[in-house]
Design a protein around this motif. Structure first.
Motif, short mmCIF file in Angstrom:
data_model
loop_
_atom_site.label_atom_id
_atom_site.label_comp_id
_atom_site.label_asym_id
_atom_site.label_seq_id
_atom_site.Cartn_x
_atom_site.Cartn_y
_atom_site.Cartn_z
N ALA A 30 0.51 -0.84 0.07
CA ALA A 30 -0.06 0.20 0.16
C ALA A 30 1.44 1.23 0.37
N SER A 31 2.05 1.51 0.91
CA SER A 31 2.51 2.41 0.97
C SER A 31 3.14 2.70 -0.46
N LEU A 32 4.01 1.64 -0.97
CA LEU A 32 3.75 1.45 -2.68
C LEU A 32 3.29 1.86 -3.82
N LEU A 33 2.34 1.72 -3.54
CA LEU A 33 1.45 2.34 -4.31
C LEU A 33 1.61 3.72 -4.06
N ARG A 34 0.94 4.02 -2.69
CA ARG A 34 0.88 5.62 -2.23
C ARG A 34 2.19 6.27 -3.06
#
Length: 135
Positions: free
Chosen positions: A88-92
């Protein structure tokens, strides 16, 4: 006639197997948490089991390969599990980078137009100052 006590042997073997699996799983967790290199050799040493036994355990074998491949994919020393970025943080971060790229593209286009206008004005003023006023 002898009494069949094989159930005791079977139970002991099963207990030994579960204990060995628990040691291998714990070694994997510790290496992942600490950021240590994960290889069959290192897991075997830490868990005090044989490498050949590790290869016979499909789920443990898959997990060793997954962690090893994860570490190989990253440059430098491996990060401990709590410090790794989540999906999720990589996608953000990707969304933010894409938005920034769009903003920079828009700004670049605006600056190009400003430069075109400025160069056009400079050329026009140079043409006006020449004798005859032609470009």
């Amino acid at each position: 006639m002898h009494v069949d006590n094989s159930h005791h042997l079977i139970a002991a073997a099963q207990q030994r197997h579960e204990t060995t699996r628990a040691k291998a799983t714990q070694a994997l967790r510790d290496l992942d948490r600490e950021g240590g290199a994960v290889t069959f050799q290192i897991v075997a040493q830490k868990a005090e089991v044989s490498r050949s036994w590790l290869y016979t355990q499909p789920d443990i074998c898959v997990e060793i390969r997954r962690l090893r491949d994860l570490q190989r994919g990253s440059a430098g020393s491996p990060l401990p599990a709590p410090q790794r970025a989540t999906e999720a943080s990589l996608l953000r971060r990707l969304e933010v980078a894409n938005a920034r790229a769009r903003d920079l593209t828009t700004e670049n286009q605006q600056l190009r137009k400003q430069l075109e206008h400025a160069l056009g004005r400079a050329r026009a003023s140079t043409a006006e100052r020449r004798p005859g006023g032609a470009a």
